[in-house]
Scaffold this motif. Sequence first.
Motif, PDB file in Angstrom:
ATOM      1  N   ALA A  31      -7.386   3.494   1.796  1.00 17.35           N
ATOM      2  CA  ALA A  31      -8.496   2.667   1.299  1.00 17.35           C
ATOM      3  C   ALA A  31      -9.258   3.411   0.200  1.00 17.35           C
ATOM      4  O   ALA A  31      -9.704   2.803  -0.770  1.00 17.35           O
ATOM      5  N   ARG A  32      -9.386   4.724   0.337  1.00 12.51           N
ATOM      6  CA  ARG A  32     -10.097   5.490  -0.691  1.00 12.51           C
ATOM      7  C   ARG A  32      -9.345   5.447  -2.013  1.00 12.51           C
ATOM      8  O   ARG A  32      -9.954   5.344  -3.081  1.00 12.51           O
ATOM      9  N   ARG A  44      -9.694   0.992  -8.245  1.00  9.02           N
ATOM     10  CA  ARG A  44     -10.530  -0.114  -8.686  1.00  9.02           C
ATOM     11  C   ARG A  44     -11.631   0.393  -9.641  1.00  9.02           C
ATOM     12  O   ARG A  44     -11.842  -0.167 -10.710  1.00  9.02           O
ATOM     13  N   ALA A  45     -12.283   1.485  -9.266  1.00  8.14           N
ATOM     14  CA  ALA A  45     -13.333   2.053 -10.116  1.00  8.14           C
ATOM     15  C   ALA A  45     -12.766   2.518 -11.452  1.00  8.14           C
ATOM     16  O   ALA A  45     -13.396   2.351 -12.504  1.00  8.14           O
ATOM     17  N   VAL A  87      -7.415   2.998  -3.086  1.00  9.92           N
ATOM     18  CA  VAL A  87      -7.645   1.652  -3.637  1.00  9.92           C
ATOM     19  C   VAL A  87      -9.031   1.584  -4.266  1.00  9.92           C
ATOM     20  O   VAL A  87      -9.193   1.082  -5.387  1.00  9.92           O
ATOM     21  N   GLU A  88     -10.024   2.111  -3.582  1.00 14.06           N
ATOM     22  CA  GLU A  88     -11.396   2.109  -4.102  1.00 14.06           C
ATOM     23  C   GLU A  88     -11.486   2.864  -5.428  1.00 14.06           C
ATOM     24  O   GLU A  88     -12.105   2.398  -6.387  1.00 14.06           O
ATOM     25  N   GLN A  89     -10.853   4.021  -5.494  1.00 15.28           N
ATOM     26  CA  GLN A  89     -10.915   4.832  -6.715  1.00 15.28           C
ATOM     27  C   GLN A  89     -10.095   4.208  -7.846  1.00 15.28           C
ATOM     28  O   GLN A  89     -10.488   4.288  -9.015  1.00 15.28           O
ATOM     29  N   ARG A 132       0.822  -1.214   0.000  1.00 13.08           N
ATOM     30  CA  ARG A 132       0.000   0.000   0.000  1.00 13.08           C
ATOM     31  C   ARG A 132       0.856   1.265   0.000  1.00 13.08           C
ATOM     32  O   ARG A 132       0.657   2.183   0.790  1.00 13.08           O
TER      33      ARG A 132
END
Length: 136
Positions: free
Chosen positions: A75-76, A82-83, A78-80, A54
């Motif tokens: 985490a945000r 992924r999107a 990683v989320e973005q 990370r």
Amino acid sequence: VVDLETTISRDDEPAVMRAADPMWRAMFAIGVDAGLRLGEIRVLEWTWVDLDTRTISLPARATKTRKARKPRITARIVEQLRAYLVSIIEHKRTLKDPKPTQCIRCPSCVHFATCPEGLAKAEGEVEAEAEAVALL
């Protein structure tokens, strides 16, 4: 048109994230959460992003101060990311030309902020990257 002189407050973040496309949301999250400058984000390469640790390994040549650094991935982010990868896969599936399109910025298509068509050479590579992100 993006006004780079505008300061965005924490109160403005949700509206910015809703209005932006997946690439800009990922870039915004990387800038805010990891502290990368716009110039660093523009040259960011996928190979510098380590989802296992990370971290983002910024080489000295990519930083304003010419000093290597390793900011943390939230985490945000990683989320973005992924999107963004999902949006690339969806975009590639809608292309009429099945041949991958090379990015006009670089022949190796490794920069984060390149056009979705030029980001990966083939859909399989993008899907493999998305699968790796989905494991988080």
